[in-house]
Design an enzyme around this catalytic site. Structure first.
Site, PDB file in Angstrom:
ATOM      1  N   GLY A   1      41.334  30.409  45.620  1.00 60.28           N
ATOM      2  CA  GLY A   1      42.558  29.846  45.055  1.00 60.28           C
ATOM      3  C   GLY A   1      42.523  28.356  44.788  1.00 60.28           C
TER       4      GLY A   1
ATOM      5  N   HIS B   1      36.914  30.924  32.711  1.00 65.66           N
ATOM      6  CA  HIS B   1      35.637  31.575  32.981  1.00 65.66           C
ATOM      7  C   HIS B   1      34.566  30.503  33.166  1.00 65.66           C
ATOM      8  CE1 HIS B   1      32.847  34.919  32.939  1.00 65.66           C
ATOM      9  NE2 HIS B   1      32.071  34.237  32.121  1.00 65.66           N
TER      10      HIS B   1
HETATM   11  C1  GRF Z   1      36.395  30.267  39.249  1.00 66.98           C
HETATM   12  O1  GRF Z   1      35.087  29.788  39.152  1.00 66.98           O
HETATM   13  C2  GRF Z   1      36.779  31.007  37.991  1.00 66.98           C
HETATM   14  O2  GRF Z   1      36.191  30.509  36.856  1.00 66.98           O
HETATM   15  C3  GRF Z   1      36.262  32.389  38.275  1.00 66.98           C
HETATM   16  O3  GRF Z   1      36.532  32.591  39.639  1.00 66.98           O
HETATM   17  C4  GRF Z   1      36.510  31.335  40.321  1.00 66.98           C
HETATM   18  C5  GRF Z   1      37.770  31.220  41.121  1.00 66.98           C
HETATM   19  O4  GRF Z   1      37.750  30.161  42.018  1.00 66.98           O
HETATM   20  N1  GRF Z   1      36.855  33.352  37.384  1.00 66.98           N
HETATM   21  P1  GRF Z   1      39.072  29.731  42.793  1.00 66.98           P
HETATM   22  O5  GRF Z   1      39.594  30.981  43.514  1.00 66.98           O
HETATM   23  O6  GRF Z   1      40.078  29.236  41.806  1.00 66.98           O
HETATM   24  O7  GRF Z   1      38.667  28.692  43.767  1.00 66.98           O
END
Ligand code: GRF
Length: 182
Positions: A12, A105
């Site tokens: 998160g 992404h």
């Molecule tokens: C991010 O790298 C996003 O691009 C991918 O999942 C990760 C989530 O990280 N889809 P976080 O939970 O926001 O720290």
């Protein structure tokens, strides 16, 4: 005042960053939704005054039934946009045809769509890497590109590469959202 809901599955960090940075711009994060009852992000959202709704996918028989539930939860929230931030679910047309959503992404789309994008981008012989904010459509990571940021990755080890990816995400996701909603 625009209203958004943020969907996440794990740590998160994007969720936390978005809540912090969007608040002064009059974008209200009305709720967060997670498919993981133990997601670390639940506490982060709570500390910033945002309630998380747990929609545990393991309690539904198939993707379509789960997506139908998500759609009804999101529609009840009366939001302008659903914001996916590390929401690790493949979405069916039940969701994508009814909910306006964007996603972040960790690669320069259309390269490295799907799972383990960060690892595959790091392992490639490309000299640059980056992140993409895009519209959510049924094809995984296939929607219209809204914003991208890239960097030179040639001399970075994996830890530095990963940190750079997350820093780019935290920089461009709030910006992309503000542009997209204005
Ligand atoms: C991010 O790298 C996003 O691009 C991918 O999942 C990760 C989530 O990280 N889809 P976080 O939970 O926001 O720290």
């Amino acid at each position: 005042m625009k209203r958004i809901v943020i969907l996440f599955s794990g740590r998160g960090s994007n969720l936390e960053n978005l809540i912090r940075k969007l608040h002064p711009h009059k974008i209200e994060v009305v709720a967060a939704i997670t498919n993981k009852p133990q997601a670390e992000g639940i506490e982060k959202a709570k500390n910033l005054g945002v309630e998380t709704i747990v929609a545990d996918h393991t309690r539904f028989p198939d993707r379509e039934t789960y997506d139908k539930h998500l759609v009804s939860v999101i529609q009840d929230l009366k939001v302008d946009l659903a914001v996916l931030a590390g929401f690790m679910r493949i979405l069916t047309p039940v969701f994508t045809e009814q909910i306006k959503a964007i996603n972040i992404h960790p690669s320069l789309l259309p390269l490295f769509k799907g799972a383990n994008a960060l690892e595959r981008s790091f392992a490639s012989d490309m000299k640059v890497a980056g992140v993409t904010v895009h519209e959510v459509v049924t094809e995984v990571d296939g929607g219209k590109i809204i914003k991208q940021k890239c960097f030179e990755k040639e001399h970075l080890d994996f830890a530095a590469f990963e940190a750079k990816i997350h820093a780019c995400e935290h920089e461009i996701y709030p910006e992309a959202l503000l542009e997209y909603l204005s």
